[in-house]
Design a protein around this motif. Structure first.
Motif, PDB file in Angstrom:
ATOM      1  N   ASN A  19      -9.620   4.287  14.418  1.00  0.00           N
ATOM      2  CA  ASN A  19      -9.160   3.683  15.666  1.00  0.00           C
ATOM      3  C   ASN A  19      -8.777   2.238  15.352  1.00  0.00           C
ATOM      4  O   ASN A  19      -9.566   1.311  15.541  1.00  0.00           O
ATOM      5  CB  ASN A  19     -10.241   3.754  16.742  1.00  0.00           C
ATOM      6  CG  ASN A  19      -9.696   3.478  18.130  1.00  0.00           C
ATOM      7  OD1 ASN A  19      -8.767   2.705  18.299  1.00  0.00           O
ATOM      8  ND2 ASN A  19     -10.284   4.115  19.132  1.00  0.00           N
ATOM      9  N   THR A  20      -7.548   2.070  14.856  1.00  0.00           N
ATOM     10  CA  THR A  20      -7.135   0.782  14.296  1.00  0.00           C
ATOM     11  C   THR A  20      -7.177  -0.337  15.325  1.00  0.00           C
ATOM     12  O   THR A  20      -7.685  -1.430  15.048  1.00  0.00           O
ATOM     13  CB  THR A  20      -5.717   0.901  13.702  1.00  0.00           C
ATOM     14  OG1 THR A  20      -5.699   1.968  12.746  1.00  0.00           O
ATOM     15  CG2 THR A  20      -5.312  -0.380  13.012  1.00  0.00           C
ATOM     16  N   ARG A  21      -6.659  -0.092  16.515  1.00  0.00           N
ATOM     17  CA  ARG A  21      -6.619  -1.163  17.518  1.00  0.00           C
ATOM     18  C   ARG A  21      -8.033  -1.563  17.960  1.00  0.00           C
ATOM     19  O   ARG A  21      -8.338  -2.758  18.085  1.00  0.00           O
ATOM     20  CB  ARG A  21      -5.793  -0.725  18.725  1.00  0.00           C
ATOM     21  CG  ARG A  21      -4.303  -0.591  18.425  1.00  0.00           C
ATOM     22  CD  ARG A  21      -3.545  -0.035  19.617  1.00  0.00           C
ATOM     23  NE  ARG A  21      -3.713  -0.875  20.792  1.00  0.00           N
ATOM     24  CZ  ARG A  21      -3.897  -0.407  22.021  1.00  0.00           C
ATOM     25  NH1 ARG A  21      -3.971   0.901  22.244  1.00  0.00           N
ATOM     26  NH2 ARG A  21      -4.034  -1.237  23.041  1.00  0.00           N
ATOM     27  N   ALA A  22      -8.899  -0.593  18.183  1.00  0.00           N
ATOM     28  CA  ALA A  22     -10.273  -0.906  18.600  1.00  0.00           C
ATOM     29  C   ALA A  22     -11.017  -1.638  17.487  1.00  0.00           C
ATOM     30  O   ALA A  22     -11.768  -2.595  17.752  1.00  0.00           O
ATOM     31  CB  ALA A  22     -11.012   0.365  18.981  1.00  0.00           C
ATOM     32  N   ASP A  23     -10.817  -1.213  16.242  1.00  0.00           N
ATOM     33  CA  ASP A  23     -11.500  -1.881  15.132  1.00  0.00           C
ATOM     34  C   ASP A  23     -10.930  -3.277  14.886  1.00  0.00           C
ATOM     35  O   ASP A  23     -11.659  -4.188  14.455  1.00  0.00           O
ATOM     36  CB  ASP A  23     -11.400  -1.032  13.864  1.00  0.00           C
ATOM     37  CG  ASP A  23     -12.437   0.091  13.835  1.00  0.00           C
ATOM     38  OD1 ASP A  23     -13.315   0.107  14.719  1.00  0.00           O
ATOM     39  OD2 ASP A  23     -12.376   0.946  12.934  1.00  0.00           O
TER      40      ASP A  23
ATOM     41  N   VAL B  58     -16.400  -8.510  -3.932  1.00  0.00           N
ATOM     42  CA  VAL B  58     -15.461  -7.808  -3.059  1.00  0.00           C
ATOM     43  C   VAL B  58     -16.184  -7.513  -1.755  1.00  0.00           C
ATOM     44  O   VAL B  58     -17.272  -6.923  -1.760  1.00  0.00           O
ATOM     45  CB  VAL B  58     -14.960  -6.501  -3.699  1.00  0.00           C
ATOM     46  CG1 VAL B  58     -13.989  -5.784  -2.755  1.00  0.00           C
ATOM     47  CG2 VAL B  58     -14.307  -6.767  -5.047  1.00  0.00           C
ATOM     48  N   VAL B  59     -15.598  -7.905  -0.645  1.00  0.00           N
ATOM     49  CA  VAL B  59     -16.217  -7.738   0.670  1.00  0.00           C
ATOM     50  C   VAL B  59     -15.350  -6.806   1.510  1.00  0.00           C
ATOM     51  O   VAL B  59     -14.124  -6.975   1.579  1.00  0.00           O
ATOM     52  CB  VAL B  59     -16.380  -9.105   1.367  1.00  0.00           C
ATOM     53  CG1 VAL B  59     -16.682  -8.926   2.841  1.00  0.00           C
ATOM     54  CG2 VAL B  59     -17.486  -9.902   0.689  1.00  0.00           C
ATOM     55  N   VAL B  60     -15.998  -5.812   2.140  1.00  0.00           N
ATOM     56  CA  VAL B  60     -15.312  -4.857   3.001  1.00  0.00           C
ATOM     57  C   VAL B  60     -15.989  -4.868   4.367  1.00  0.00           C
ATOM     58  O   VAL B  60     -17.170  -4.515   4.462  1.00  0.00           O
ATOM     59  CB  VAL B  60     -15.363  -3.420   2.413  1.00  0.00           C
ATOM     60  CG1 VAL B  60     -14.599  -2.449   3.316  1.00  0.00           C
ATOM     61  CG2 VAL B  60     -14.826  -3.388   0.997  1.00  0.00           C
ATOM     62  N   PRO B  61     -15.310  -5.265   5.431  1.00  0.00           N
ATOM     63  CA  PRO B  61     -15.922  -5.171   6.762  1.00  0.00           C
ATOM     64  C   PRO B  61     -16.258  -3.710   7.093  1.00  0.00           C
ATOM     65  O   PRO B  61     -15.424  -2.816   6.936  1.00  0.00           O
ATOM     66  CB  PRO B  61     -14.828  -5.706   7.698  1.00  0.00           C
ATOM     67  CG  PRO B  61     -13.963  -6.556   6.825  1.00  0.00           C
ATOM     68  CD  PRO B  61     -13.971  -5.895   5.485  1.00  0.00           C
ATOM     69  N   ALA B  62     -17.478  -3.473   7.538  1.00  0.00           N
ATOM     70  CA  ALA B  62     -17.919  -2.117   7.903  1.00  0.00           C
ATOM     71  C   ALA B  62     -17.466  -1.829   9.326  1.00  0.00           C
ATOM     72  O   ALA B  62     -18.232  -1.906  10.284  1.00  0.00           O
ATOM     73  CB  ALA B  62     -19.434  -1.991   7.764  1.00  0.00           C
ATOM     74  N   LEU B  63     -16.190  -1.510   9.476  1.00  0.00           N
ATOM     75  CA  LEU B  63     -15.609  -1.260  10.791  1.00  0.00           C
ATOM     76  C   LEU B  63     -16.359  -0.136  11.490  1.00  0.00           C
ATOM     77  O   LEU B  63     -16.843   0.801  10.845  1.00  0.00           O
ATOM     78  CB  LEU B  63     -14.137  -0.871  10.646  1.00  0.00           C
ATOM     79  CG  LEU B  63     -13.230  -1.844   9.887  1.00  0.00           C
ATOM     80  CD1 LEU B  63     -11.841  -1.238   9.718  1.00  0.00           C
ATOM     81  CD2 LEU B  63     -13.148  -3.181  10.601  1.00  0.00           C
ATOM     82  N   PRO B  64     -16.456  -0.155  12.813  1.00  0.00           N
ATOM     83  CA  PRO B  64     -17.160   0.915  13.528  1.00  0.00           C
ATOM     84  C   PRO B  64     -16.594   2.300  13.242  1.00  0.00           C
ATOM     85  O   PRO B  64     -17.335   3.281  13.201  1.00  0.00           O
ATOM     86  CB  PRO B  64     -16.966   0.532  15.002  1.00  0.00           C
ATOM     87  CG  PRO B  64     -16.774  -0.944  14.988  1.00  0.00           C
ATOM     88  CD  PRO B  64     -16.037  -1.241  13.724  1.00  0.00           C
TER      89      PRO B  64
ATOM     90  N   ILE C 204     -14.754   3.082  10.385  1.00  0.00           N
ATOM     91  CA  ILE C 204     -14.275   3.019   9.009  1.00  0.00           C
ATOM     92  C   ILE C 204     -14.059   4.434   8.480  1.00  0.00           C
ATOM     93  O   ILE C 204     -14.858   5.337   8.706  1.00  0.00           O
ATOM     94  CB  ILE C 204     -15.268   2.239   8.115  1.00  0.00           C
ATOM     95  CG1 ILE C 204     -14.696   2.038   6.709  1.00  0.00           C
ATOM     96  CG2 ILE C 204     -16.626   2.902   8.070  1.00  0.00           C
ATOM     97  CD1 ILE C 204     -15.533   1.105   5.844  1.00  0.00           C
ATOM     98  N   SER C 205     -12.939   4.636   7.798  1.00  0.00           N
ATOM     99  CA  SER C 205     -12.638   5.959   7.260  1.00  0.00           C
ATOM    100  C   SER C 205     -12.295   5.856   5.777  1.00  0.00           C
ATOM    101  O   SER C 205     -11.766   4.842   5.313  1.00  0.00           O
ATOM    102  CB  SER C 205     -11.481   6.612   8.021  1.00  0.00           C
ATOM    103  OG  SER C 205     -10.300   5.870   7.880  1.00  0.00           O
ATOM    104  N   ASN C 206     -12.625   6.904   5.054  1.00  0.00           N
ATOM    105  CA  ASN C 206     -12.315   7.015   3.630  1.00  0.00           C
ATOM    106  C   ASN C 206     -12.821   5.809   2.828  1.00  0.00           C
ATOM    107  O   ASN C 206     -12.114   5.273   1.975  1.00  0.00           O
ATOM    108  CB  ASN C 206     -10.815   7.222   3.423  1.00  0.00           C
ATOM    109  CG  ASN C 206     -10.369   8.587   3.925  1.00  0.00           C
ATOM    110  OD1 ASN C 206     -10.256   8.797   5.129  1.00  0.00           O
ATOM    111  ND2 ASN C 206     -10.158   9.523   3.030  1.00  0.00           N
ATOM    112  N   HIS C 207     -14.058   5.412   3.113  1.00  0.00           N
ATOM    113  CA  HIS C 207     -14.638   4.311   2.339  1.00  0.00           C
ATOM    114  C   HIS C 207     -14.899   4.713   0.889  1.00  0.00           C
ATOM    115  O   HIS C 207     -15.187   3.855   0.042  1.00  0.00           O
ATOM    116  CB  HIS C 207     -15.920   3.796   2.995  1.00  0.00           C
ATOM    117  CG  HIS C 207     -17.033   4.795   3.070  1.00  0.00           C
ATOM    118  ND1 HIS C 207     -17.762   5.183   1.959  1.00  0.00           N
ATOM    119  CD2 HIS C 207     -17.556   5.484   4.116  1.00  0.00           C
ATOM    120  CE1 HIS C 207     -18.677   6.054   2.322  1.00  0.00           C
ATOM    121  NE2 HIS C 207     -18.574   6.263   3.622  1.00  0.00           N
TER     122      HIS C 207
END
Length: 482
Positions: free
Chosen positions: A293-297, A246-252, A254-257
């Motif tokens: 920040n959905t759009r920026a991420d 399972v791969v999860v991009p570590a968005l800048p 990222i919330s509630n990981h």
């Protein structure tokens, strides 16, 4: 009040453990953190939003989380700005400099929440933020000694010996405090020790002689302690041969990981948070996580070339799941006409689900329960989002909620799914069903609430064994010796 020499020194964990110790002695206790900066959040029973660490501490107290337990929550949206949440509700987005001008008003809210908790409980255990010795943040402080002075609260300072330099951390922190603040410090706790305590004893004796304050205890390094992280991503581990990946991009942002803790703890599953600068590795399931920040991420995801990697993953038969902000990214567009998360504008989505999302000023906060549409599996969780999604994709929901609403979507070909529900994997039945949808059949998924309770009791056992609770009780009168 528990303050720390650094971030991640063990403040959250020590507060949770002390709370559980007191509960086991029959003390009515609540946690409190005046100001928290974290992107892992929880929904409270009064419909507010607090840091996830305070929700875990409330569980340690065996009480429901309330917005008074974390009256000021900062959720970073950029490197120099954050959404400010006061007593569970969004106040607005502020740049760092502008935030400092708010502190006098925020101080009133903090003390108001503190007084309400104090009137309801026998004891309140307070957690500081970062370090009290951050000189540049001292003016108007409401997170550490500024609060302790206003509330007339004794302070314990905890340091992490696993980082190295523990004596310098403790002595340096104490020396950088004002005389009135130093007078509040009643003792030290050293955290995450492993080895022969006899080898540490000369240093403890020196520290007590140098500072005139006792070392109240040395807590051992507790391997495998399963408690929700306040903010930091878990350390990476190499996947075992043949593991379900399972791969999860570590968005800048990222919330509630913590949504994915249950997956990390499922035997046979290798979950990896992939940082910037790396290609997405081969995977069975890609999860797009929540984002502040959905759009920026989403733009960041494209800069990494991961939008193309996700489409290639789907062509080869992989599955993709989006949670909250990650769900919004799966649609055709994310629109922010009011500038809720940044500059107003629209961003093209990944186009994997036929829907559009518009960000709204009013954040949706609710606890939810229901069933997956995959096979009727029970689920529980919570929603924290500013977006309203619409489109034909929502006619194939992933979840049917007990309040009569449908949630999320699953694509016609069954390869792409999304949801607004955080905590979806915490229920073993729902976690098994989602893993089976992704290709792993009959996984042995953990019950996160049971693991959390076991960890809290294990933590309390360690505190009872290694902290001088009788001495702490004499110093505070809180009830550790009941």
């Amino acid at each position: 009040m528990v303050q720390g020499t650094t971030s991640d020194a063990g403040k959250s964990t020590l507060v949770a453990g002390l709370c559980r110790v007191l509960v086991r002695r029959g003390v009515r206790v609540a946690p409190f953190k005046p100001q928290n900066m974290a992107l892992n959040a929880a929904v409270t029973t009064d419909g507010g939003e607090i840091g996830r660490a305070q929700a875990v501490q409330a569980a340690a107290c065996r009480i429901a989380p309330h917005s008074d337990m974390n009256p000021v929550l900062l959720k970073p949206t950029t490197d120099v700005g954050a959404q400010v949440i006061v007593q569970g509700r969004v106040l607005g987005n502020y740049a760092a400099q502008a935030y400092h001008a708010l502190k006098p008003a925020l101080r009133e809210a903090v003390l108001e929440s503190w007084q309400r908790l104090g009137a309801q409980y026998d004891a309140v255990i307070v957690e500081g933020a970062g370090s009290p010795a951050e000189i540049n943040l001292r003016e108007g402080d409401i997170a550490n000694m500024g609060f302790a002075e206003a509330a007339d609260c004794p302070v314990i300072i905890v340091a992490d010996i696993d980082r190295g330099g523990v004596f310098a951390h403790l002595v340096g922190t104490l020396d950088l405090l004002a005389p009135s603040e130093q007078a509040r410090v009643i003792g030290f706790v050293i955290n995450r020790f492993r080895g022969d305590i006899a080898l540490l004893q000369p240093g403890l004796d020196w520290l007590e002689q140098r500072t005139g304050r006792p070392v109240l205890g040395v807590l051992p390094y507790l391997q495998g302690l399963t408690l929700d992280a306040e903010d930091a991503l878990p350390a990476a581990t190499a996947p075992a041969e043949g593991a379900f990946r399972v791969v999860v991009p570590a968005l800048p942002r990222i919330s509630n990981h913590t949504d994915f803790d249950a997956l990390r703890l499922t035997p046979g599953v290798a979950l990896e948070f992939v940082p910037a600068g790396r290609a997405l590795p081969p995977a069975d399931l890609i999860i797009l996580p929540g984002s502040k920040n959905t759009r920026a991420d989403l733009a960041w995801l494209r800069e990494q070339g991961w939008d193309a990697a996700i489409r290639r993953h789907l062509r080869y038969g992989g599955k993709v799941l989006g949670v909250c902000g990650g769900f919004q990214m799966l649609g055709e567009a994310v629109c922010d006409p009011r500038g809720v998360e940044g500059a107003p504008g629209d961003t093209e989505g990944l186009g994997l689900l036929s829907m559009r999302t518009e960000l709204c000023a009013e954040k949706q906060l609710r606890r939810v329960a229901g069933r997956l549409t995959l096979g009727g599996e029970c689920l529980t969780g919570y929603e924290i989002h500013a977006g309203e999604s619409s489109g034909t994709a929502l006619g194939r929901p992933l979840c049917s909620l007990d309040d009569g609403r449908a949630d999320g979507s699953i694509s016609a070909d069954g390869c792409v799914a999304g949801t607004y529900v955080h905590g979806l994997f915490d229920q073993p039945e729902a976690c098994r069903a989602l893993l089976a949808w992704a290709g792993l059949i009959a996984a042995e998924t953990p019950a996160m609430d049971v693991l959390r309770e076991t960890a809290l009791d294990r933590l309390a056992d360690a505190i009872e064994a290694h902290l001088d609770l009788a001495r702490l009780n004499r110093m505070t009168g809180v009830g550790f010796s009941r």
